[in-house]
Enzyme design. Sequence first.
Site, short mmCIF file in Angstrom:
data_model
loop_
_atom_site.label_atom_id
_atom_site.label_comp_id
_atom_site.label_asym_id
_atom_site.label_seq_id
_atom_site.Cartn_x
_atom_site.Cartn_y
_atom_site.Cartn_z
N GLU A 162 -3.10 -2.34 2.86
CA GLU A 162 -3.95 -3.53 2.80
C GLU A 162 -3.25 -4.78 3.33
O GLU A 162 -2.19 -5.18 2.84
CB GLU A 162 -4.43 -3.80 1.37
CG GLU A 162 -5.38 -4.99 1.28
CD GLU A 162 -6.02 -5.16 -0.09
OE1 GLU A 162 -6.86 -6.07 -0.23
OE2 GLU A 162 -5.68 -4.40 -1.02
N LYS A 182 -11.62 -3.07 -0.71
CA LYS A 182 -12.30 -2.82 -1.99
C LYS A 182 -13.32 -1.73 -1.75
O LYS A 182 -14.26 -1.89 -0.98
CB LYS A 182 -12.94 -4.09 -2.51
CG LYS A 182 -13.51 -3.99 -3.92
CD LYS A 182 -12.46 -3.59 -4.94
CE LYS A 182 -11.40 -4.65 -5.14
NZ LYS A 182 -10.46 -4.26 -6.24
#
Length: 561
Positions: A162, A182
């Site tokens: 990420e 997410k």
Amino acid sequence: MIFGDFKYQKRIKKLTATNLNELKNALDFISQNRGNGYFVGYLLYEARLAFLDENFQSQTPFLYFEQFLERKKYSLEPLKEHAFYPKIHSSLDQKTYFKQFKAVKEYLKNGDTYQVNLTMDLFLDTKAKLERVFKEVIHNQNTPFKAFIENEFGSVLSFSPELFFELEFLDTAIKIVTKPMKGTIARSNNPLIDEKNRLFLQNDDKNRSENVMIVDLLRNDLSRLALKNSVKVNQLFEIISLPSVYQMISEIEAKLPLKTSLFEIFKALFPCGSVTGCPKIKTMQIIESLEKRPRGVYCGAIGVVEEKKALFSVPIRTLEKRAREDFLHLGVGSGVTYKSKAPKEYEESFLKSFFVMPKIEFEIVETMKIVKRDQKLEINNKNAHKERLMNSAQYFNFKHDENLLDFELEKEGVLRVLLNKKGKLIKEYKALEPLKSLEIRLSEAPIDKHNDFLYHKTTYAPFYQNARVLIKKGVIFDEIFYNQDLELTEGARSNLILEIHNRLLTPYFSAGALNGTGVMGLLRKGLVGHAPLKLQDLQRAAKIYCINALYGLVEVKIKQP
């Protein structure tokens, strides 16, 4: 120090911070000197407390950076064999997690928050050296933001996929891009199921709503710094594939005034909304009240700053070994919304730990002697075999039950049982072969005592493969091994016992030896003692013995060249 595709060297400065003033000074120094080498380091999740409270004082640094003059390309080395297979256990059980989950649902119901990133600590026990752990896990998940950082405060091994934010220092502005992650679903070995899972994640309302909440949060954070009308969403709900999971990400971009400092950027954005929830400050308070533990580097930031750009990851999928601890922390979690279900979120959290495990199949082995006593067949030294088998099953998290050796025996001789991950027990009977040799030889190369597989009897033992070929041919009774410290360890199929000064001595298991059932029995009776035996002890021993479950105590001689 490693970050991304580079290994950084020639350190000239170290920066740390334990309060807001030191934090600002460190980040300002980096901003002002980014043209002089490379700044690589991290902020702990707990750095958020300094941004929220100017009087906050930490006992240990929550910011750590080093300044380097050079870097070189980090190349991935081929992996010849595995040494890392950790025992994983959780900081909280399912019942406790469900209790925390229920509390989150109440906060959601009352409108205090819209999403909470609820996490837990997993603890990993391993004998493998951290450099070896890093090299092995890279082969599972080699991400653009991998990091290996060691200092006096601990060690960080990050395999995060990420991006927190990337900065590009232009002539008229600073371009910033952030990619919150997410939404997660497991991969499958079945291509049809794998594609079905990907499509489900792509179109699932629950995951999309989680993702868009964080996108809105980051848009809002960026708008506090950005030039007017420069904040834009480049992409929503992109699915990226990792070895064990699919992840949903989105991309937001903005332009910042050229004078904007790193301190101001972190103050506005840190920590990333994807690891807190929203609204951010209230949700962080909820998290702190429930988790009651420091997250450490997990959910903080790791990155590099150089002359023309800067890059920071969100350290998910990250291992951390803290000073004075002998285990690794692995933080895992998931975003909880009103639609979330506790069992699924608990399962998703553990799913995010699978990336650390080696991708190999093996069985746990016990080789036992079946004897007849009072006209009844029984396993010789059964309880010792059962205890070792159970301990290994617990270590490797293999399914098993307490009665795994309680079955009717078929015949005398040798019984070899193999236990697989799913708890299936395979039984193999054969006759006990007569000994073909009473000679041993010394291994030509040392073994690594920091190999987790050395301490369990499994079908994965490449380090003994060549020796066992010679044993099967009858060339030797066993091959004796030693470790990198020149300490004797064990044979490929037996434990070693030396008679020195009228005492029977065996190497410490911690040198790299299996706790054989035969030698354990002698140790318990006080007939044999542990000692740090060196290579020269093999030559000066009055007698040399090997012991295993099938042949018992066997006196052997060193095979002459």
